[in-house]
Design a protein around this motif. Structure first.
Motif, mmCIF file in Angstrom:
data_model
loop_
_atom_site.group_PDB
_atom_site.id
_atom_site.type_symbol
_atom_site.label_atom_id
_atom_site.label_comp_id
_atom_site.label_asym_id
_atom_site.label_seq_id
_atom_site.Cartn_x
_atom_site.Cartn_y
_atom_site.Cartn_z
ATOM 1 N N ARG A 41 10.356 4.670 -17.422
ATOM 2 C CA ARG A 41 10.517 6.018 -17.947
ATOM 3 C C ARG A 41 11.788 6.088 -18.786
ATOM 4 O O ARG A 41 12.844 5.619 -18.362
ATOM 5 C CB ARG A 41 10.597 7.007 -16.781
ATOM 6 N N GLY A 42 11.661 6.636 -19.990
ATOM 7 C CA GLY A 42 12.829 6.747 -20.868
ATOM 8 C C GLY A 42 13.058 8.181 -21.274
ATOM 9 O O GLY A 42 12.228 9.050 -21.028
ATOM 10 N N GLU A 43 14.212 8.420 -21.869
ATOM 11 C CA GLU A 43 14.506 9.769 -22.338
ATOM 12 C C GLU A 43 13.597 10.134 -23.492
ATOM 13 O O GLU A 43 13.119 9.267 -24.214
ATOM 14 C CB GLU A 43 15.969 9.869 -22.789
ATOM 15 N N PHE A 97 0.824 -1.199 0.000
ATOM 16 C CA PHE A 97 0.000 0.000 0.000
ATOM 17 C C PHE A 97 0.865 1.258 0.000
ATOM 18 O O PHE A 97 0.680 2.161 -0.806
ATOM 19 C CB PHE A 97 -0.939 0.016 1.214
ATOM 20 N N VAL A 98 1.838 1.303 0.919
ATOM 21 C CA VAL A 98 2.684 2.493 1.022
ATOM 22 C C VAL A 98 3.476 2.680 -0.269
ATOM 23 O O VAL A 98 3.598 3.788 -0.791
ATOM 24 C CB VAL A 98 3.637 2.393 2.232
ATOM 25 N N ALA A 99 3.997 1.574 -0.811
ATOM 26 C CA ALA A 99 4.755 1.654 -2.059
ATOM 27 C C ALA A 99 3.902 2.297 -3.146
ATOM 28 O O ALA A 99 4.326 3.237 -3.814
ATOM 29 C CB ALA A 99 5.198 0.261 -2.484
ATOM 30 N N ASP A 100 2.691 1.822 -3.279
ATOM 31 C CA ASP A 100 1.790 2.347 -4.300
ATOM 32 C C ASP A 100 1.500 3.821 -4.042
ATOM 33 O O ASP A 100 1.563 4.655 -4.932
ATOM 34 C CB ASP A 100 0.498 1.529 -4.288
ATOM 35 N N THR A 103 5.378 2.858 -9.151
ATOM 36 C CA THR A 103 4.370 2.501 -10.148
ATOM 37 C C THR A 103 4.336 1.010 -10.410
ATOM 38 O O THR A 103 3.345 0.483 -10.898
ATOM 39 C CB THR A 103 4.640 3.255 -11.453
ATOM 40 N N ASN A 104 5.445 0.312 -10.109
ATOM 41 C CA ASN A 104 5.489 -1.113 -10.414
ATOM 42 C C ASN A 104 5.580 -1.958 -9.157
ATOM 43 O O ASN A 104 6.433 -1.706 -8.302
ATOM 44 C CB ASN A 104 6.700 -1.419 -11.298
ATOM 45 N N LEU A 116 8.125 -6.795 -5.637
ATOM 46 C CA LEU A 116 9.257 -5.904 -5.780
ATOM 47 C C LEU A 116 8.723 -4.551 -6.242
ATOM 48 O O LEU A 116 8.149 -4.437 -7.321
ATOM 49 C CB LEU A 116 10.239 -6.479 -6.802
ATOM 50 N N ALA A 117 8.901 -3.529 -5.386
ATOM 51 C CA ALA A 117 8.409 -2.199 -5.723
ATOM 52 C C ALA A 117 9.493 -1.449 -6.487
ATOM 53 O O ALA A 117 10.636 -1.341 -6.027
ATOM 54 C CB ALA A 117 8.034 -1.451 -4.450
ATOM 55 N N LEU A 118 9.139 -0.953 -7.653
ATOM 56 C CA LEU A 118 10.107 -0.273 -8.510
ATOM 57 C C LEU A 118 9.493 1.002 -9.071
ATOM 58 O O LEU A 118 8.334 1.015 -9.480
ATOM 59 C CB LEU A 118 10.488 -1.182 -9.688
ATOM 60 N N ARG A 119 10.268 2.076 -9.076
ATOM 61 C CA ARG A 119 9.795 3.310 -9.686
ATOM 62 C C ARG A 119 10.123 3.307 -11.167
ATOM 63 O O ARG A 119 11.204 2.878 -11.567
ATOM 64 C CB ARG A 119 10.485 4.517 -9.047
ATOM 65 N N ALA A 120 9.204 3.847 -11.948
ATOM 66 C CA ALA A 120 9.392 3.903 -13.394
ATOM 67 C C ALA A 120 10.704 4.610 -13.736
ATOM 68 O O ALA A 120 11.422 4.208 -14.654
ATOM 69 C CB ALA A 120 8.223 4.633 -14.044
ATOM 70 N N GLU A 121 11.045 5.639 -12.948
ATOM 71 C CA GLU A 121 12.232 6.436 -13.293
ATOM 72 C C GLU A 121 13.533 5.769 -12.847
ATOM 73 O O GLU A 121 14.614 6.234 -13.177
ATOM 74 C CB GLU A 121 12.106 7.854 -12.720
ATOM 75 N N HIS A 122 13.423 4.674 -12.105
ATOM 76 C CA HIS A 122 14.636 3.965 -11.695
ATOM 77 C C HIS A 122 14.923 2.759 -12.581
ATOM 78 O O HIS A 122 15.753 1.923 -12.254
ATOM 79 C CB HIS A 122 14.537 3.521 -10.230
ATOM 80 N N MET A 123 14.208 2.639 -13.675
ATOM 81 C CA MET A 123 14.433 1.523 -14.598
ATOM 82 C C MET A 123 14.800 2.119 -15.950
ATOM 83 O O MET A 123 14.511 3.269 -16.240
ATOM 84 C CB MET A 123 13.170 0.675 -14.732
#
Ligand code: ATP
Ligand code: MG
Lengths: 268, 352
Positions: free
Chosen positions: B322-324, B229-232, B237-238, B272-279
């Motif tokens: 997230r990409g350039e 919940f907190v991650a979301d 986002t993932n 596994l909680a992952l941010r779009a901008e960290h991938m």
């Protein structure tokens, strides 16, 4: 000028409705100055005689005083009872709250003649049971007029209490105010316009009441409205117009004064 | 001493549990934010502390004194309401003076303290206005001055900024924080705005459905969410299903072995909680010390300075990456998704 045609129509219509409301009042004021012996048209001349004559008739003079007295009583006592009642109705949830509200408002919708008759019969029964006379006495009349006035107070004051933001009371509490202080320093000032308006409406409602009073006045004790009806039974001259004009003036002055101290349109 | 302690406090409205049993300690001079979505019980908790709502069970202590049964008037707390709740018939100065009058303080001292309080919020020049003649931000500052002038033991703020526009909100946020720090006032700040919570608080209490999900510093909560919940809620986002094998090893559903946090106590099924901008995306696998898995580009959204890709793993898991802005991928293309092992946070599988 196509665009303004509806606006013009609207204006004319509004004026017509306004005229329809104001006309009878304007006419009666006008007629009160006619010097014609009986009510007729056109005026033969103008005079203030009808005002003197109305004043010289004891039933009008005393009727006016009794009516003012009764209305003042009704207005004040309905505030004294109506404000605490409204507070209870808006603050607390209790079983049957809606029923109590409706009962308190019901004198407004029960036809006056029915209410008056019911009061009268109740007074008589009360008298039979206790041998205390109520019908035809001043307290009996006052009590009935309290009933006429109370629904106005309840309705206006509850509406304004419902509209009041409860968090200002909580803010006062968090600043250290107890319930009594909160009522007098926060709630009361905020609902003041509604209190003034309800005092006024209660006063007027009592002052103009005919039906309830019909049953309840006693010998030598008539309200102004009853005096008018009795007079009309035997006479048709401008005395009545003069009496009516005085009433219109009294109510108009009351409205103007009230409006100075409370924006009436904001009390609803 | 003005530390606030909640011990097993809960609130039921008939069948509805507005706040589940909650225990919490807020240190002296600390600013703690209650953060969570609408209806999670933030206001109810704050109002129990303020004394406007009776607790169903539990105890509330302020500076070691049990205040659970005290009426609000006896708690000496400064409360700022979401709609400011200024007394509409009193001038700014009278509003601020009210609490002092209740304390039977002499006229001269009241005048002095009102003046000080108003200049502290830069409103001395508006002392004689009525609340309705003020802007929202000015009303807000009057409410603040009124709450502070009584020198409360604690300050409670219920979404104090939610009625202000973005710029003013920024200003007031800073102003509140500076005041709070200079007075070293124990403060609870309720908000549902993540950004506000992160930037203003010493610690955050993240709530969901009447329950505390996580208590921690803004950095803790933002980087190491304790639950799905907190991650979301904090913008991860993932939430990728992963089988945790221990010793820092895990496996995605598509069979891909990945490196994960060694310290995590979670075993078996996890997320596994992952941010779009960290991938990141690349056309061929990157070095082996980075987690990499193959995927297909499903859609992309141009966002100006960057592009948001929606990619699908072979087991139908969808990820946002997230990409350039000028990255060369198009829908349908095969690609490799990569992230640093420490970019992901493991949380227990459960509903977000
Ligand atoms: N007086 C009440 N009677 C019944 N249920 C209530 C009452 N007050 C609050 N609740 C319920 O308790 C829960 C928590 O409400 P609360 O107002 O504390 O939420 P919140 O976190 O402040 O939400 P928001 O961000 O919308 O202000 C909600 O589900 C709400 O419906
Ligand atoms: Mg709330």
């Amino acid at each position: 000028m196509n665009a303004t045609a509806p606006a013009t129509f609207y204006r004319v219509f509004a004026l017509a409705v306004l005229g329809f409301i104001v006309m009878p009042l304007a006419v009666i004021v006008w007629v009160s100055f006619f010097s014609n012996k009986i009510l007729s048209f056109p005026p033969a001349g103008y005079t203030l005689d009808w005002y003197t004559r109305a004043w010289e008739r004891p039933e009008f003079r005393e009727g006016l005083f009794l009516s003012l007295q009764t209305a003042l009583f009704a207005s004040l006592s309905s505030l004294a009872i109506g404000v605490p009642a409204s507070l209870a109705l808006t603050r607390y949830k209790f079983a049957g709250r809606d029923i109590v509200t409706n009962i308190l408002l019901s004198p407004m919708v029960v036809p006056g003649i029915v209410g008056g008759a019911a009061m009268y019969i109740f007074y008589i029964e009360f008298e039979v049971a206790t041998e205390v006379q109520v019908a035809g006495t001043l307290p009996g009349l006052f009590a009935a007029h309290l009933l006429v006035a109370l629904p106005w107070t309840i309705r206006l004051v509850t509406a304004s209490l419902i509209g009041i933001d409860h968090s200002i009371s909580e803010a006062a509490a968090s600043l250290g105010a107890g319930p009594v202080t909160i009522f007098f320093r926060v709630v009361l000032p905020v609902i003041k316009p509604a209190l003034i308006a309800s005092a006024l409406f209660a006063f007027v409602a009592s002052f103009i009441d005919l039906e309830k009073s019909l049953f309840l006045v006693g010998p030598g004790r008539t309200t102004l409205q009853i005096a008018i009806v009795s007079y009309l039974e035997w006479n048709l001259d401008s005395t009545i117009a003069a009496v009516a004009t005085v009433q219109i003036a009294i109510i108009a002055v009351l409205l103007l004064i009230t409006n100075r101290y409370a924006q009436l349109n904001r009390a609803f | 001493m003005s530390e606030i302690v909640l011990s097993d406090v809960c609130k039921h409205y008939g069948e509805v549990v507005a706040v589940q049993s909650t225990s919490l300690r807020i240190g002296e001079g600390e600013l703690v934010t209650f953060l969570g979505p609408s209806g999670c019980g933030k206001t109810t908790t704050l109002r129990m502390i303020g004394g406007f709502v009776d607790v169903t069970a539990g105890r509330i202590l302020v500076g070691g004194t049990d205040v659970t049964r005290l009426p609000p008037a006896k708690r000496n707390m400064g409360f700022v309401f979401q709609n400011y709740a200024l007394f509409p018939h009193m001038t700014v100065a009278e509003n601020v003076a009210f609490g002092l009058e209740m304390r039977k303080i002499g006229k001269a001292e009241i005048a002095d303290r009102v003046k000080t309080a108003l200049s502290r919020v830069r409103l001395a020049h508006l002392a004689d206005r009525l609340p309705k003649q003020l802007s929202g931000g000015q009303q807000q500052r009057v409410a603040l001055a009124r709450a502070l002038v009584i020198e409360p033991t604690v300050l409670l703020l219920d979404e104090p900024l939610s009625n202000l526009d973005a710029k003013l909100r920024q200003e007031m946020k800073t102003e509140i924080r500076l005041l709070q720090k200079s007075l070293a006032l124990t403060t609870i700040f309720v908000t549902h705005d993540q950004d506000e919570a992160l930037s203003v608080s010493d610690r955050l209490v993240v709530m969901s459905a009447g329950k505390v999900e996580q208590i921690g510093t803004p950095r803790d909560v933002f980087e190491r969410p304790a639950s799905a919940f907190v991650a979301d809620f904090m913008g991860f986002t993932n939430l990728v299903p992963v089988k945790v094998e221990g010793h820092g090893r895990g496996q995605l559903r598509n069979g891909m072995a990945i490196a994960i946090d060694k310290e995590s106590p979670i075993r078996g099924e996890g997320l596994l909680a992952l941010r779009a901008e960290h991938m990141s995306l690349s056309s061929k696998p990157v070095s082996s010390d980075v987690n990499t898995t193959e995927a297909t580009i499903e859609a992309l959204t141009y966002r100006g300075s960057f592009v948001d890709y929606l990619v699908r793993l072979d087991d139908e898991t969808r990820l946002q990456v997230r990409g350039e802005a000028q990255s060369p991928f198009a829908p349908g293309q095969r690609t490799f998704v990569a992230w640093q092992p420490d970019a992901g946070t493991l949380v227990a599988a459960g509903q977000a």
